[in-house]
Design a protein around this motif. Sequence first.
Motif, PDB file in Angstrom:
ATOM      1  N   TRP A 181      44.888  32.725   8.861  1.00  0.00           N
ATOM      2  CA  TRP A 181      43.508  32.260   8.739  1.00  0.00           C
ATOM      3  C   TRP A 181      43.149  31.342   9.895  1.00  0.00           C
ATOM      4  N   TYR A 182      41.910  31.405  10.276  1.00  0.00           N
ATOM      5  CA  TYR A 182      41.325  30.598  11.353  1.00  0.00           C
ATOM      6  C   TYR A 182      41.805  31.015  12.746  1.00  0.00           C
ATOM      7  N   ASP A 183      42.658  32.057  12.833  1.00  0.00           N
ATOM      8  CA  ASP A 183      43.152  32.483  14.146  1.00  0.00           C
ATOM      9  C   ASP A 183      42.084  33.202  14.962  1.00  0.00           C
ATOM     10  N   SER A 184      41.434  34.165  14.314  1.00  0.00           N
ATOM     11  CA  SER A 184      40.344  34.833  15.037  1.00  0.00           C
ATOM     12  C   SER A 184      39.074  34.666  14.211  1.00  0.00           C
ATOM     13  N   THR A 185      38.150  33.898  14.736  1.00  0.00           N
ATOM     14  CA  THR A 185      36.943  33.569  13.976  1.00  0.00           C
ATOM     15  C   THR A 185      35.696  33.938  14.772  1.00  0.00           C
ATOM     16  N   SER A 186      34.611  34.133  14.024  1.00  0.00           N
ATOM     17  CA  SER A 186      33.334  34.381  14.705  1.00  0.00           C
ATOM     18  C   SER A 186      32.194  33.782  13.884  1.00  0.00           C
ATOM     19  N   ALA A 187      31.069  33.601  14.528  1.00  0.00           N
ATOM     20  CA  ALA A 187      29.922  32.983  13.858  1.00  0.00           C
ATOM     21  C   ALA A 187      29.373  33.908  12.783  1.00  0.00           C
ATOM     22  N   SER A 188      29.017  33.324  11.635  1.00  0.00           N
ATOM     23  CA  SER A 188      28.425  34.110  10.548  1.00  0.00           C
ATOM     24  C   SER A 188      27.023  34.544  10.954  1.00  0.00           C
ATOM     25  N   ASP A 189      26.695  35.780  10.560  1.00  0.00           N
ATOM     26  CA  ASP A 189      25.340  36.267  10.789  1.00  0.00           C
ATOM     27  C   ASP A 189      24.494  35.741   9.619  1.00  0.00           C
ATOM     28  N   ALA A 190      23.914  34.574   9.814  1.00  0.00           N
ATOM     29  CA  ALA A 190      23.255  33.884   8.694  1.00  0.00           C
ATOM     30  C   ALA A 190      21.815  34.335   8.504  1.00  0.00           C
ATOM     31  N   VAL A 197      30.496  33.546   4.615  1.00  0.00           N
ATOM     32  CA  VAL A 197      31.191  32.394   5.191  1.00  0.00           C
ATOM     33  C   VAL A 197      32.558  32.366   4.526  1.00  0.00           C
ATOM     34  N   ASN A 198      33.592  32.515   5.320  1.00  0.00           N
ATOM     35  CA  ASN A 198      34.964  32.437   4.810  1.00  0.00           C
ATOM     36  C   ASN A 198      35.861  31.911   5.926  1.00  0.00           C
ATOM     37  N   LYS A 199      37.148  32.200   5.874  1.00  0.00           N
ATOM     38  CA  LYS A 199      38.032  31.620   6.891  1.00  0.00           C
ATOM     39  C   LYS A 199      37.995  32.393   8.212  1.00  0.00           C
ATOM     40  N   ARG A 200      37.108  33.367   8.281  1.00  0.00           N
ATOM     41  CA  ARG A 200      36.914  34.134   9.509  1.00  0.00           C
ATOM     42  C   ARG A 200      35.514  33.889  10.104  1.00  0.00           C
ATOM     43  N   TYR A 201      34.538  33.743   9.222  1.00  0.00           N
ATOM     44  CA  TYR A 201      33.151  33.556   9.668  1.00  0.00           C
ATOM     45  C   TYR A 201      32.678  32.138   9.353  1.00  0.00           C
ATOM     46  N   TYR A 202      32.152  31.472  10.347  1.00  0.00           N
ATOM     47  CA  TYR A 202      31.758  30.076  10.154  1.00  0.00           C
ATOM     48  C   TYR A 202      30.285  29.844  10.454  1.00  0.00           C
ATOM     49  N   LEU A 203      29.800  28.683  10.012  1.00  0.00           N
ATOM     50  CA  LEU A 203      28.456  28.225  10.334  1.00  0.00           C
ATOM     51  C   LEU A 203      28.579  27.076  11.323  1.00  0.00           C
ATOM     52  N   GLY A 204      27.658  27.004  12.238  1.00  0.00           N
ATOM     53  CA  GLY A 204      27.706  25.948  13.255  1.00  0.00           C
ATOM     54  C   GLY A 204      27.456  24.570  12.660  1.00  0.00           C
ATOM     55  N   GLU A 205      27.822  23.577  13.429  1.00  0.00           N
ATOM     56  CA  GLU A 205      27.673  22.189  13.008  1.00  0.00           C
ATOM     57  C   GLU A 205      26.220  21.872  12.650  1.00  0.00           C
ATOM     58  N   ILE A 280      43.180  24.462  -0.521  1.00  0.00           N
ATOM     59  CA  ILE A 280      42.169  24.075  -1.528  1.00  0.00           C
ATOM     60  C   ILE A 280      40.799  23.761  -0.943  1.00  0.00           C
ATOM     61  N   SER A 281      40.720  23.637   0.367  1.00  0.00           N
ATOM     62  CA  SER A 281      39.433  23.254   0.954  1.00  0.00           C
ATOM     63  C   SER A 281      39.175  24.047   2.240  1.00  0.00           C
ATOM     64  N   ALA A 282      37.899  24.228   2.510  1.00  0.00           N
ATOM     65  CA  ALA A 282      37.544  24.896   3.766  1.00  0.00           C
ATOM     66  C   ALA A 282      37.494  23.879   4.891  1.00  0.00           C
ATOM     67  N   ARG A 283      37.789  24.353   6.092  1.00  0.00           N
ATOM     68  CA  ARG A 283      37.603  23.491   7.255  1.00  0.00           C
ATOM     69  C   ARG A 283      36.093  23.353   7.506  1.00  0.00           C
ATOM     70  N   PRO A 284      35.686  22.289   8.167  1.00  0.00           N
ATOM     71  CA  PRO A 284      34.255  22.109   8.460  1.00  0.00           C
ATOM     72  C   PRO A 284      33.672  23.343   9.156  1.00  0.00           C
ATOM     73  N   GLY A 285      32.503  23.789   8.682  1.00  0.00           N
ATOM     74  CA  GLY A 285      31.868  24.980   9.247  1.00  0.00           C
ATOM     75  C   GLY A 285      32.257  26.247   8.497  1.00  0.00           C
ATOM     76  N   PHE A 286      33.388  26.177   7.784  1.00  0.00           N
ATOM     77  CA  PHE A 286      33.893  27.359   7.067  1.00  0.00           C
ATOM     78  C   PHE A 286      33.663  27.246   5.554  1.00  0.00           C
ATOM     79  N   SER A 287      32.921  26.223   5.141  1.00  0.00           N
ATOM     80  CA  SER A 287      32.663  26.059   3.707  1.00  0.00           C
ATOM     81  C   SER A 287      31.417  26.821   3.283  1.00  0.00           C
TER      82      SER A 287
END
Length: 373
Positions: A181-190, A197-205, A280-287
């Motif tokens: 997880w978190y090795d290859s990530t890309s921005a979520s198409d929001a 949004v999961n451990k692959r797709y994140y939201l920006g700060e 148990i928790s998502a990293r920031p941006g991945f929640s």
Amino acid sequence: MATKTPVKKRKVVRRKRRRIRKSVLYGLIGIVAAIVLVFVLTTIPKLSTDSKLKGLGYSKESIAMIKKQKLTKTILNDKLYSDNLNAALASESFNKDYLKLYLVTDSLNSDDTQLYERLRARNYPEDSCLKLFEKLNFWEITPLLVFDYVSDVEAYIQDCTDHRDVNSENHFELSGKYVNWYDSTSASDAKDVSMIVNKRYYLGESYAPEDLVQLSLTYAAKDCYLRQEAADALAAMCDELNGGGKPKMYASSSYRDYQYQVDLYNGYVNSKGEEWADSISARPGFSEHQTGLTVDMAATGAQLSKFADTDAFVWMQQNAHRFGWILRYPEGKEIITGYSYEAWHYRYLGVELATKVHDSGLTYDEYYELYLR
Ligand SMILES: [Zn+2]
């Protein structure tokens, strides 16, 4: 003398007639022979092709389709046959692009071919795909859409086979590790409520929904916010469960901004380390909570962590999707979602999509990769 002349004339006429008759006859024989020859030359190979295909087991309807699709040579050369292929050929949905898939499976529907296409798009070779479909169930293959690329497909198949006694559509575990997880990530198409949004797709700060509304205390704890559509769906859901009586459940947590997750995640890391924090928790941006489409539900008078033991949870299992919500981190799907089981965490997708996901039996991570990406 006078009487002989007409006889001679008659003889000549007769001979002429005979000659004419003979030539007409020969002509006719020639034509008939030609017709027979053409008939024989065209029919015998057809009969022998038909009988060869019939010999392999194909029905009359299937043979017609084999010819229409120009598959006769392919099928006869390799003596290809399966009951599934025979049945598929006779149906209107037959697609010759999946000829080999029909051969290795017992049945093939549009979900299977969709899965096949997604695997091919992720660069799984045709041979590997055929092996997967031959040996595994649909729900044993779909996690591959979420996992990192698996180069040793045989080992994956073996791992799945070794876990057949405990695995099912509702529970999936394996011995191998197939994702970092978190090795290859890309921005979520929001773009809409189907966003992932999961451990692959994140939201920006800086991502924050524009239509957040504060939730009434009837449905939520203090200072809880959701996007308008999700807030309305939460209220409707709680109202039906409450049936006009006292509130039986409420959202104990909902929208969280990026900075909130920074503080929360760092707190977990400082207390028990990164590995535990990640479980148990998502990293920031991945929640998912940053979407404004997610709630943690609590039953009135019960601890959040005890939600699975409440009547409200039983009701949610049967009804949440009718209001557009899905259980996001189910029990037994931890290796696919990357999260421990959370009976309280629900994601709003809208009624139509939530119902489809619920009915599919897939996690949203798999569903998204299979149908929406
Ligand atoms: Zn949550």
